[in-house]
Design a protein around this motif. Sequence first.
Motif, PDB file in Angstrom:
ATOM      1  N   PRO A 202     -50.657  32.299  -1.203  1.00 27.84           N
ATOM      2  CA  PRO A 202     -50.596  31.355  -2.330  1.00 27.84           C
ATOM      3  C   PRO A 202     -49.148  31.074  -2.716  1.00 27.84           C
ATOM      4  N   ILE A 203     -48.857  29.821  -3.032  1.00 28.36           N
ATOM      5  CA  ILE A 203     -47.522  29.446  -3.479  1.00 28.36           C
ATOM      6  C   ILE A 203     -47.418  29.735  -4.974  1.00 28.36           C
ATOM      7  N   PRO A 204     -46.438  30.511  -5.402  1.00 32.89           N
ATOM      8  CA  PRO A 204     -46.287  30.766  -6.835  1.00 32.89           C
ATOM      9  C   PRO A 204     -46.015  29.471  -7.597  1.00 32.89           C
ATOM     10  N   ASP A 205     -46.389  29.463  -8.868  1.00 32.62           N
ATOM     11  CA  ASP A 205     -46.063  28.315  -9.706  1.00 32.62           C
ATOM     12  C   ASP A 205     -44.554  28.213  -9.908  1.00 32.62           C
ATOM     13  N   LEU A 206     -43.891  29.356  -9.840  1.00 32.70           N
ATOM     14  CA  LEU A 206     -42.434  29.395  -9.928  1.00 32.70           C
ATOM     15  C   LEU A 206     -41.935  30.461  -8.959  1.00 32.70           C
ATOM     16  N   ALA A 207     -41.401  30.016  -7.828  1.00 34.14           N
ATOM     17  CA  ALA A 207     -40.876  30.936  -6.809  1.00 34.14           C
ATOM     18  C   ALA A 207     -39.354  30.879  -6.875  1.00 34.14           C
ATOM     19  N   LEU A 208     -38.736  31.997  -7.237  1.00 32.86           N
ATOM     20  CA  LEU A 208     -37.295  32.035  -7.447  1.00 32.86           C
ATOM     21  C   LEU A 208     -36.600  32.951  -6.451  1.00 32.86           C
ATOM     22  N   VAL A 209     -35.455  32.513  -5.970  1.00 31.52           N
ATOM     23  CA  VAL A 209     -34.522  33.380  -5.258  1.00 31.52           C
ATOM     24  C   VAL A 209     -33.278  33.475  -6.128  1.00 31.52           C
ATOM     25  N   ILE A 210     -32.972  34.684  -6.581  1.00 28.65           N
ATOM     26  CA  ILE A 210     -31.779  34.900  -7.382  1.00 28.65           C
ATOM     27  C   ILE A 210     -30.607  35.091  -6.424  1.00 28.65           C
ATOM     28  N   ASP A 211     -29.772  34.077  -6.319  1.00 29.76           N
ATOM     29  CA  ASP A 211     -28.637  34.136  -5.404  1.00 29.76           C
ATOM     30  C   ASP A 211     -27.499  34.935  -6.035  1.00 29.76           C
ATOM     31  N   ALA A 212     -26.667  35.504  -5.203  1.00 29.15           N
ATOM     32  CA  ALA A 212     -25.549  36.300  -5.706  1.00 29.15           C
ATOM     33  C   ALA A 212     -24.467  36.385  -4.645  1.00 29.15           C
ATOM     34  N   ASP A 213     -23.269  36.621  -5.086  1.00 26.70           N
ATOM     35  CA  ASP A 213     -22.173  36.868  -4.156  1.00 26.70           C
ATOM     36  C   ASP A 213     -22.417  38.205  -3.457  1.00 26.70           C
ATOM     37  N   PRO A 214     -22.437  38.221  -2.133  1.00 26.20           N
ATOM     38  CA  PRO A 214     -22.752  39.473  -1.419  1.00 26.20           C
ATOM     39  C   PRO A 214     -21.824  40.634  -1.758  1.00 26.20           C
ATOM     40  N   VAL A 215     -20.551  40.342  -1.954  1.00 20.65           N
ATOM     41  CA  VAL A 215     -19.599  41.414  -2.264  1.00 20.65           C
ATOM     42  C   VAL A 215     -19.939  42.045  -3.611  1.00 20.65           C
ATOM     43  N   ALA A 216     -20.194  41.192  -4.621  1.00 19.68           N
ATOM     44  CA  ALA A 216     -20.529  41.707  -5.955  1.00 19.68           C
ATOM     45  C   ALA A 216     -21.870  42.441  -5.945  1.00 19.68           C
ATOM     46  N   ALA A 217     -22.850  41.894  -5.215  1.00 18.31           N
ATOM     47  CA  ALA A 217     -24.167  42.525  -5.153  1.00 18.31           C
ATOM     48  C   ALA A 217     -24.088  43.888  -4.468  1.00 18.31           C
ATOM     49  N   GLN A 218     -23.327  43.955  -3.389  1.00 14.75           N
ATOM     50  CA  GLN A 218     -23.212  45.221  -2.663  1.00 14.75           C
ATOM     51  C   GLN A 218     -22.464  46.263  -3.482  1.00 14.75           C
ATOM     52  N   ALA A 219     -21.530  45.808  -4.326  1.00 11.35           N
ATOM     53  CA  ALA A 219     -20.810  46.745  -5.194  1.00 11.35           C
ATOM     54  C   ALA A 219     -21.730  47.297  -6.276  1.00 11.35           C
TER      55      ALA A 219
ATOM     56  N   THR B 156     -54.445  39.819  -3.809  1.00  5.47           N
ATOM     57  CA  THR B 156     -53.829  40.281  -5.048  1.00  5.47           C
ATOM     58  C   THR B 156     -53.569  39.125  -6.003  1.00  5.47           C
ATOM     59  N   VAL B 157     -53.077  38.016  -5.483  1.00 11.15           N
ATOM     60  CA  VAL B 157     -52.798  36.847  -6.328  1.00 11.15           C
ATOM     61  C   VAL B 157     -54.089  36.282  -6.900  1.00 11.15           C
ATOM     62  N   ARG B 158     -55.138  36.229  -6.069  1.00 15.23           N
ATOM     63  CA  ARG B 158     -56.423  35.720  -6.540  1.00 15.23           C
ATOM     64  C   ARG B 158     -56.930  36.564  -7.717  1.00 15.23           C
ATOM     65  N   ARG B 159     -56.820  37.875  -7.597  1.00 11.74           N
ATOM     66  CA  ARG B 159     -57.257  38.754  -8.681  1.00 11.74           C
ATOM     67  C   ARG B 159     -56.366  38.597  -9.910  1.00 11.74           C
ATOM     68  N   ALA B 160     -55.070  38.445  -9.680  1.00 10.00           N
ATOM     69  CA  ALA B 160     -54.127  38.322 -10.798  1.00 10.00           C
ATOM     70  C   ALA B 160     -54.393  37.062 -11.604  1.00 10.00           C
ATOM     71  N   ARG B 161     -54.710  35.979 -10.915  1.00 11.60           N
ATOM     72  CA  ARG B 161     -54.992  34.721 -11.614  1.00 11.60           C
ATOM     73  C   ARG B 161     -56.236  34.826 -12.489  1.00 11.60           C
ATOM     74  N   ARG B 162     -57.153  35.707 -12.096  1.00 11.17           N
ATOM     75  CA  ARG B 162     -58.393  35.870 -12.854  1.00 11.17           C
ATOM     76  C   ARG B 162     -58.282  36.913 -13.950  1.00 11.17           C
ATOM     77  N   SER B 163     -57.153  37.580 -14.059  1.00 14.44           N
ATOM     78  CA  SER B 163     -56.978  38.597 -15.097  1.00 14.44           C
ATOM     79  C   SER B 163     -56.709  37.920 -16.433  1.00 14.44           C
ATOM     80  N   ASP B 164     -56.546  38.727 -17.471  1.00 14.78           N
ATOM     81  CA  ASP B 164     -56.299  38.148 -18.790  1.00 14.78           C
ATOM     82  C   ASP B 164     -54.834  37.814 -19.018  1.00 14.78           C
TER      83      ASP B 164
END
Length: 248
Positions: A153-170, A109-117
Motif C-alpha cells: 500500500p502507498i502511504p498517504d504521506l511517504a517521507l524520506v528525511i534527507d540529510a548531509d551524510p557527513v552530519a548524519a554519520q557524525a 499490517t497496513v490493512r489492519r492499521a487502517r481499520r484500527s481506531d
Amino acid sequence: MSSIRLSRSSGKIASFSGIDGAGKSTQILALENWLRESGLRTRLLTFWDDVVVLSRSREFLSYKTFKGDSGIGSPQKPVNRRDKNVSSWPLTAIRFGLYFADALHLAITVRRARRSDAEVVIFDRYIYDELANLPLEKRFARFFVWLVLKLVPIPDLALVIDADPVAAQARKPEYPLAFVRRNREAYLDLARLSGHITVIAPGSIEATKATIKNAMLQVLAKSERERLHSLAASPNRANISPSELIEP
C-alpha cells in the motif's frame, strides 16, 4: 485543525524513511505530539518490530555471520555494524526473498492499521528502507522494486528525511561514510522511481518540523474534502445536519 474529522475507516498512513542519523525519530515524535494536541488519535509502528518477518532470527544470524557490532551508535560510543552494508550476489538473492515476505506482511499490517481506531498511523521506516539496500543501478533490482511497490500500500504521506551524510554519520556513527553516501543516493533514486515519495530537504529541526506539518495538513485537508463530498452526494443527504457540512 481541530475541526477536521476523519471517518472511522479512513485512518491515514504516514511513513518516515532515510539514512541513519537523518533525524527521523525526532521528527516522528514531533508529528505525533502535534497530531495528539490537535485531537487526533495516533499509533506508531516500527518496521523492524511490527512488520519484518522473523526479525529477531535475522538479527541474530546477521550478527553471527558478519561479526559486526550490535546496538545503536552515538558520538560518545561509535559502533561498527555489518548488516545492510554487506553486499554480494548470494546475499542480494536472499534479500529479494526476505524483502518480498516483508512486503506481503506489510500489506496485511497496513490493512489492519487502517481499520484500527487510530486516525493517523505513523510508520518508523517502511519497505523503502529495505529497497534502498539493493543495487538499484541493476535492471533486475529495479524490476523487483517495481514489483514490490505494486504490491505494498502507498502511504498517504511517504517521507524520506534527507540529510548531509557527513552530519548524519557524525550523529549516528554505525556505518562507514562511503556506505552512508551510497545509501543516501539510493533513497533519492528510489524516490524518483516510486513517483510518490516526498523528499524533505536537509534543514534545521524546526524548519523540517514545519515542512512535515504542512505536508500532513494537506493530507488531512484532502481527507476532509473527500468526506464532505461523500456526505453531499449521499442519498440521505436531506437528513444530514448542517453542522456536519460546515466547520465549527
